[in-house]
Design a protein around this motif. Structure first.
Motif, PDB file in Angstrom:
ATOM      1  N   GLY A  62      22.062  -4.160  -6.983  1.00 38.93           N
ATOM      2  CA  GLY A  62      22.110  -2.609  -7.151  1.00 38.93           C
ATOM      3  C   GLY A  62      20.343  -2.531  -6.956  1.00 38.93           C
ATOM      4  N   LEU A  63      20.145  -1.276  -7.378  1.00 34.69           N
ATOM      5  CA  LEU A  63      18.556  -0.657  -7.325  1.00 34.69           C
ATOM      6  C   LEU A  63      17.866  -1.105  -8.498  1.00 34.69           C
ATOM      7  N   GLN A  64      16.678  -1.434  -8.325  1.00 40.90           N
ATOM      8  CA  GLN A  64      15.720  -1.979  -9.464  1.00 40.90           C
ATOM      9  C   GLN A  64      14.494  -1.095  -9.654  1.00 40.90           C
ATOM     10  N   LEU A  65      13.912  -0.417 -10.655  1.00 41.03           N
ATOM     11  CA  LEU A  65      12.924   0.308 -10.852  1.00 41.03           C
ATOM     12  C   LEU A  65      11.638  -0.684 -10.450  1.00 41.03           C
ATOM     13  N   LEU A  66      10.883   0.265  -9.612  1.00 35.75           N
ATOM     14  CA  LEU A  66       9.576  -0.705  -9.307  1.00 35.75           C
ATOM     15  C   LEU A  66       8.530   0.026 -10.205  1.00 35.75           C
ATOM     16  N   THR A  67       8.510   1.414 -10.028  1.00 33.11           N
ATOM     17  CA  THR A  67       7.351   1.965 -10.905  1.00 33.11           C
ATOM     18  C   THR A  67       7.784   3.347 -10.511  1.00 33.11           C
ATOM     19  N   TYR A  68       7.103   4.265 -11.594  1.00 31.73           N
ATOM     20  CA  TYR A  68       7.165   5.711 -11.596  1.00 31.73           C
ATOM     21  C   TYR A  68       5.916   6.348 -11.672  1.00 31.73           C
ATOM     22  N   ILE A  69       5.861   7.720 -11.412  1.00 34.39           N
ATOM     23  CA  ILE A  69       4.511   8.359 -11.616  1.00 34.39           C
ATOM     24  C   ILE A  69       4.600   9.706 -12.099  1.00 34.39           C
ATOM     25  N   PHE A  70       4.112  10.166 -12.995  1.00 35.85           N
ATOM     26  CA  PHE A  70       3.989  11.556 -13.583  1.00 35.85           C
ATOM     27  C   PHE A  70       3.373  12.403 -12.375  1.00 35.85           C
ATOM     28  N   SER A  71       3.868  13.692 -12.302  1.00 34.77           N
ATOM     29  CA  SER A  71       3.281  14.468 -11.426  1.00 34.77           C
ATOM     30  C   SER A  71       1.881  15.099 -11.755  1.00 34.77           C
ATOM     31  N   ASN A  72       1.362  14.770 -12.932  1.00 31.90           N
ATOM     32  CA  ASN A  72      -0.165  15.215 -13.322  1.00 31.90           C
ATOM     33  C   ASN A  72      -1.230  14.081 -12.805  1.00 31.90           C
ATOM     34  N   ASP A  84      -2.516  11.267  -9.756  1.00 32.92           N
ATOM     35  CA  ASP A  84      -2.875  11.052  -8.347  1.00 32.92           C
ATOM     36  C   ASP A  84      -2.483   9.534  -8.153  1.00 32.92           C
ATOM     37  N   MET A  85      -2.989   8.557  -9.012  1.00 31.96           N
ATOM     38  CA  MET A  85      -2.578   7.215  -8.492  1.00 31.96           C
ATOM     39  C   MET A  85      -2.196   6.560  -9.736  1.00 31.96           C
ATOM     40  N   LYS A  86      -1.519   5.266  -9.456  1.00 38.30           N
ATOM     41  CA  LYS A  86      -0.949   4.523 -10.516  1.00 38.30           C
ATOM     42  C   LYS A  86      -0.791   3.007  -9.967  1.00 38.30           C
ATOM     43  N   GLN A  87      -1.314   2.083 -10.740  1.00 36.32           N
ATOM     44  CA  GLN A  87      -1.623   0.848 -10.033  1.00 36.32           C
ATOM     45  C   GLN A  87      -1.063   0.105 -11.055  1.00 36.32           C
ATOM     46  N   ASP A  88      -0.124  -0.990 -10.535  1.00 40.07           N
ATOM     47  CA  ASP A  88       0.573  -2.049 -11.302  1.00 40.07           C
ATOM     48  C   ASP A  88       0.555  -3.466 -10.553  1.00 40.07           C
ATOM     49  N   GLN A  89      -0.194  -4.138 -10.790  1.00 36.83           N
ATOM     50  CA  GLN A  89      -0.410  -5.571 -10.176  1.00 36.83           C
ATOM     51  C   GLN A  89      -0.477  -5.154  -8.587  1.00 36.83           C
ATOM     52  N   ARG A  90       0.403  -5.602  -7.946  1.00 28.82           N
ATOM     53  CA  ARG A  90       0.144  -5.448  -6.358  1.00 28.82           C
ATOM     54  C   ARG A  90       0.687  -4.433  -5.855  1.00 28.82           C
ATOM     55  N   THR A 123       0.324  -0.076  -5.626  1.00 30.78           N
ATOM     56  CA  THR A 123      -0.243   1.109  -5.894  1.00 30.78           C
ATOM     57  C   THR A 123       0.508   2.320  -5.399  1.00 30.78           C
ATOM     58  N   VAL A 124       0.618   3.350  -6.318  1.00 20.31           N
ATOM     59  CA  VAL A 124       1.180   4.456  -5.916  1.00 20.31           C
ATOM     60  C   VAL A 124       0.200   5.918  -5.780  1.00 20.31           C
ATOM     61  N   LEU A 125       0.389   6.469  -4.571  1.00 18.03           N
ATOM     62  CA  LEU A 125      -0.533   7.416  -4.557  1.00 18.03           C
ATOM     63  C   LEU A 125       0.363   8.750  -4.420  1.00 18.03           C
ATOM     64  N   LEU A 133       3.679   3.974  -1.353  1.00 18.35           N
ATOM     65  CA  LEU A 133       3.793   2.845  -2.121  1.00 18.35           C
ATOM     66  C   LEU A 133       3.177   1.837  -1.417  1.00 18.35           C
ATOM     67  N   ARG A 134       1.911   1.414  -2.022  1.00 18.56           N
ATOM     68  CA  ARG A 134       1.371   0.269  -1.154  1.00 18.56           C
ATOM     69  C   ARG A 134       1.478  -1.111  -1.882  1.00 18.56           C
ATOM     70  N   ILE A 135       1.953  -2.064  -1.208  1.00 14.59           N
ATOM     71  CA  ILE A 135       2.184  -3.519  -1.688  1.00 14.59           C
ATOM     72  C   ILE A 135       1.191  -4.270  -1.104  1.00 14.59           C
ATOM     73  N   ALA A 136       0.207  -4.648  -1.952  1.00 15.96           N
ATOM     74  CA  ALA A 136      -0.884  -5.655  -1.429  1.00 15.96           C
ATOM     75  C   ALA A 136      -0.137  -7.164  -1.255  1.00 15.96           C
ATOM     76  N   ASP A 137      -0.837  -7.869  -0.251  1.00 14.48           N
ATOM     77  CA  ASP A 137      -0.574  -9.211  -0.234  1.00 14.48           C
ATOM     78  C   ASP A 137       0.967  -9.538  -0.016  1.00 14.48           C
ATOM     79  N   THR A 138       1.691  -8.770   0.795  1.00 21.78           N
ATOM     80  CA  THR A 138       3.002  -8.740   0.864  1.00 21.78           C
ATOM     81  C   THR A 138       3.752 -10.136   1.032  1.00 21.78           C
ATOM     82  N   GLN A 139       4.490 -10.355   0.350  1.00 17.91           N
ATOM     83  CA  GLN A 139       5.167 -11.734   0.537  1.00 17.91           C
ATOM     84  C   GLN A 139       6.635 -11.616   1.048  1.00 17.91           C
ATOM     85  N   THR A 140       7.573 -12.456   1.503  1.00 20.59           N
ATOM     86  CA  THR A 140       8.721 -12.491   2.239  1.00 20.59           C
ATOM     87  C   THR A 140       9.689 -12.095   1.224  1.00 20.59           C
TER      88      THR A 140
END
Lengths: 117, 111
Positions: free
Chosen positions: B42-52, B54-60, B62-64, B74-81
């Motif tokens: 099934g689907l798992q929540l990664l992150t969410y952002i409120f409309s007010n 511009d950016m939210k960061q959570d470990q690897r 980053t949501v813009l 959605l930016r995923i840093a150091d992407t893994q397999t």
């Protein structure tokens, strides 16, 4: 704490047969949803419920019925299955949020794969 | 009605950054979400952002959010397999407790 549990996980039906998918959640969530997932179509909302005894239509409700007799259960019924209803069905639930506020985070089940021949 | 658009496929090499883009139509959306679906699950929540925001960061992750252009990324840093999966963008429908999902972006990470 099992979260959202869907039964059955797999089912094969013949055209015209009926069946019911069961969704159960143990998180005391008020809202429950049924989505279908098809290749290239993403997730589409079939029906949803904002509380026990209430249901509402989503984007693709035709051919389906639902019931929410108990807060923890949300049933999806197919009265006369058609090949177009071959899909993976996902149930989800969430806490109640006031309109226009609250993050409304959905928790999903693992899915039920239905094939209609 | 609400509509959410995503590119369908992205391929990156392990260790690179991945950027998954999404556009939405409902300017009154209050929350926007990223969900992850692994094969057969099934689907798992990664992150969410409120409309007010511009950016939210959570470990690897980053949501813009660009509200003017109705664009979410959605930016995923150091992407893994292990990041190989389908990623869904979703918006909370104005006034209702339902979400509209995009078609999903399949991310393939090669070693």
């Amino acid at each position: 704490n099992a979260g959202v549990t869907q039964t059955p996980k797999f089912r094969v039906l013949k055209t015209g047969q009926s069946m019911t998918l069961l969704c159960a959640q143990d998180m005391n969530h008020e809202y429950m949803y049924w989505y279908r997932q098809d290749p290239g179509m993403g997730l589409r909302l079939i029906h949803y419920s904002v509380g026990e005894g209430t249901t509402a239509k989503g984007e693709v409700p035709d051919g389906y019925n639902v019931s929410r007799l108990k807060k923890q259960n949300f049933l999806l019924g197919l009265e006369s299955a058609a090949p177009s209803q071959t899909s993976v069905y996902f149930c989800a639930s969430s806490l109640r949020n006031r309109p226009y506020s609250g993050a409304n985070v959905l928790t999903f089940g693992a899915g039920s794969r239905l094939t209609v021949l | 009605g609400e509509d959410v658009e995503q590119s369908l496929f992205l391929s990156v090499r392990e260790g690179d950054s991945s950027v998954i883009n999404c556009t939405y139509t409902d300017s009154s959306s209050t929350y926007l979400y990223w969900y992850k679906q692994e094969p057969g699950a099934g689907l798992q929540l990664l992150t969410y952002i409120f409309s007010n925001m511009d950016m939210k960061q959570d470990q690897r992750l980053t949501v813009l959010l660009n509200k003017k252009d109705k664009h979410l990324s959605l930016r995923i840093a150091d992407t893994q397999t292990g990041d190989s999966a389908i990623y869904f963008c979703a918006e909370r429908n104005s006034g209702y407790s339902t979400l509209t999902f995009g078609k999903g972006t399949m991310l393939l990470v090669s070693p």
